[in-house]
Write a protein that holds these residues in place. Sequence first.
Motif, short mmCIF file in Angstrom:
data_model
loop_
_atom_site.label_atom_id
_atom_site.label_comp_id
_atom_site.label_asym_id
_atom_site.label_seq_id
_atom_site.Cartn_x
_atom_site.Cartn_y
_atom_site.Cartn_z
N GLU A 118 48.37 5.52 -6.66
CA GLU A 118 49.15 4.58 -7.45
C GLU A 118 50.63 4.97 -7.45
O GLU A 118 51.51 4.11 -7.33
N GLU A 119 50.89 6.27 -7.51
CA GLU A 119 52.27 6.74 -7.51
C GLU A 119 52.96 6.42 -6.17
O GLU A 119 54.11 5.99 -6.14
N ARG A 120 52.23 6.59 -5.07
CA ARG A 120 52.79 6.31 -3.74
C ARG A 120 53.12 4.82 -3.60
O ARG A 120 54.16 4.46 -3.05
N VAL A 121 52.23 3.96 -4.11
CA VAL A 121 52.47 2.51 -4.03
C VAL A 121 53.72 2.15 -4.83
O VAL A 121 54.56 1.35 -4.37
N MET A 122 53.87 2.73 -6.02
CA MET A 122 55.03 2.46 -6.85
C MET A 122 56.32 2.91 -6.16
O MET A 122 57.33 2.20 -6.16
N LYS A 125 57.27 0.51 -3.34
CA LYS A 125 57.88 -0.72 -3.86
C LYS A 125 59.32 -0.46 -4.28
O LYS A 125 60.22 -1.27 -4.02
N GLU A 126 59.55 0.66 -4.96
CA GLU A 126 60.90 1.00 -5.41
C GLU A 126 61.82 1.20 -4.20
O GLU A 126 62.97 0.74 -4.20
N LEU A 127 61.33 1.83 -3.17
CA LEU A 127 62.11 2.05 -1.96
C LEU A 127 62.50 0.71 -1.32
O LEU A 127 63.66 0.50 -0.95
N SER A 128 61.55 -0.19 -1.22
CA SER A 128 61.86 -1.49 -0.59
C SER A 128 62.86 -2.28 -1.43
O SER A 128 63.75 -2.95 -0.89
N SER A 129 62.73 -2.22 -2.76
CA SER A 129 63.69 -2.95 -3.60
C SER A 129 65.08 -2.35 -3.49
O SER A 129 66.09 -3.09 -3.43
N LEU A 130 65.19 -1.02 -3.42
CA LEU A 130 66.49 -0.37 -3.26
C LEU A 130 67.10 -0.70 -1.89
O LEU A 130 68.32 -0.90 -1.80
N GLN A 131 66.28 -0.79 -0.87
CA GLN A 131 66.81 -1.14 0.45
C GLN A 131 67.34 -2.58 0.47
O GLN A 131 68.39 -2.84 1.05
N SER A 132 66.63 -3.49 -0.17
CA SER A 132 67.11 -4.88 -0.21
C SER A 132 68.41 -4.98 -1.03
O SER A 132 69.32 -5.72 -0.65
N LYS A 133 68.50 -4.23 -2.12
CA LYS A 133 69.72 -4.22 -2.92
C LYS A 133 70.89 -3.66 -2.11
O LYS A 133 72.01 -4.19 -2.19
N ARG A 134 70.63 -2.64 -1.34
CA ARG A 134 71.67 -2.05 -0.49
C ARG A 134 72.20 -3.08 0.51
O ARG A 134 73.40 -3.18 0.74
N GLU A 135 71.30 -3.85 1.12
CA GLU A 135 71.71 -4.89 2.07
C GLU A 135 72.56 -5.96 1.39
O GLU A 135 73.54 -6.43 1.95
N GLN A 136 72.18 -6.33 0.16
CA GLN A 136 72.97 -7.32 -0.58
C GLN A 136 74.38 -6.79 -0.85
O GLN A 136 75.37 -7.50 -0.71
N LEU A 137 74.47 -5.53 -1.25
CA LEU A 137 75.77 -4.93 -1.54
C LEU A 137 76.63 -4.83 -0.28
O LEU A 137 77.84 -5.04 -0.33
N LYS A 138 76.01 -4.54 0.83
CA LYS A 138 76.74 -4.49 2.09
C LYS A 138 77.32 -5.86 2.43
O LYS A 138 78.47 -5.97 2.87
N ALA A 139 76.53 -6.91 2.23
CA ALA A 139 77.00 -8.27 2.50
C ALA A 139 78.17 -8.62 1.58
O ALA A 139 79.15 -9.26 2.00
N GLU A 140 78.09 -8.21 0.32
CA GLU A 140 79.15 -8.51 -0.63
C GLU A 140 80.44 -7.76 -0.26
O GLU A 140 81.53 -8.31 -0.32
N VAL A 141 80.32 -6.51 0.16
CA VAL A 141 81.48 -5.74 0.59
C VAL A 141 82.11 -6.41 1.81
O VAL A 141 83.34 -6.48 1.93
N GLU A 142 81.30 -6.92 2.69
CA GLU A 142 81.80 -7.60 3.89
C GLU A 142 82.60 -8.85 3.51
O GLU A 142 83.59 -9.19 4.15
N LYS A 143 82.15 -9.54 2.44
CA LYS A 143 82.86 -10.74 1.97
C LYS A 143 84.27 -10.39 1.50
O LYS A 143 85.21 -11.13 1.74
N TYR A 144 84.42 -9.27 0.81
CA TYR A 144 85.70 -8.90 0.22
C TYR A 144 86.51 -7.95 1.12
O TYR A 144 87.47 -7.33 0.66
N LYS A 145 86.14 -7.87 2.37
CA LYS A 145 86.82 -6.97 3.29
C LYS A 145 88.29 -7.35 3.46
O LYS A 145 89.13 -6.49 3.69
N GLU A 146 88.60 -8.64 3.34
CA GLU A 146 89.97 -9.11 3.52
C GLU A 146 90.91 -8.54 2.47
O GLU A 146 92.11 -8.42 2.68
N CYS A 147 90.36 -8.17 1.32
CA CYS A 147 91.19 -7.64 0.23
C CYS A 147 91.28 -6.12 0.28
O CYS A 147 91.93 -5.51 -0.58
N ASP A 148 90.69 -5.52 1.25
CA ASP A 148 90.71 -4.06 1.40
C ASP A 148 92.15 -3.63 1.72
O ASP A 148 92.78 -4.22 2.60
#
Length: 187
Positions: A118-122, A125-148
């Motif tokens: 049960e611990e491994r399954v949890m 799931k946490e790893l996959s959610s963190l990976q998807s959040k990381r991808e979203q943040l990367k996309a957002e950073v890419e959007k605001y790259k012009e203001c860098d």
Amino acid sequence: MSKKKGLSAEEKRARMMEIFFETKDVFQLKDMEKIAPKEKGITAMSVKEVLQSLVDDGMVDCERIGTSNYYWAFPSKALHARKRRLEILESQLSEGNQKHANLQKSIEKAKIGRQETEERVMLAKELSSLQSKREQLKAEVEKYKECDPQVVEEIRSYYGALASLNLWAQELCLSLLSSWDPISTPN
């Protein structure tokens, strides 16, 4: 009317080897060109080609003595060659079996710590959610790259270089126009 069918290259090679094994003798090329058509039905024109292919494959030995080439092949050599080949293949098979066994053992070792708990399954799931959040943040950073600030500075330096280039081109044109004399120019 029956058409006589020619022999394939493999049939010619096999028949040529039969000549060597049956006679257990040493031959010159001219001897083989006489014997092969009579005894085995190999055309005289292809004897040299077939003999050379057998020499290239190591099935027939060839030695130059003086100005003549001598060819021979004995059944015992073929037997020894097959035995050596069999030994090589057997050693490769045993190495392959050993490698397979080692890989199976390493697979079993790797499975030991990976039971579905049960611990491994949890955690998965946490790893996959963190990976998807990381991808979203990367996309957002890419959007605001012009203001860098670094990107803005690169753009400013590009436009500054472009302005300098335009100024230089204008000065060059003005200096060329000022030195041009329309009166001395021929029509």
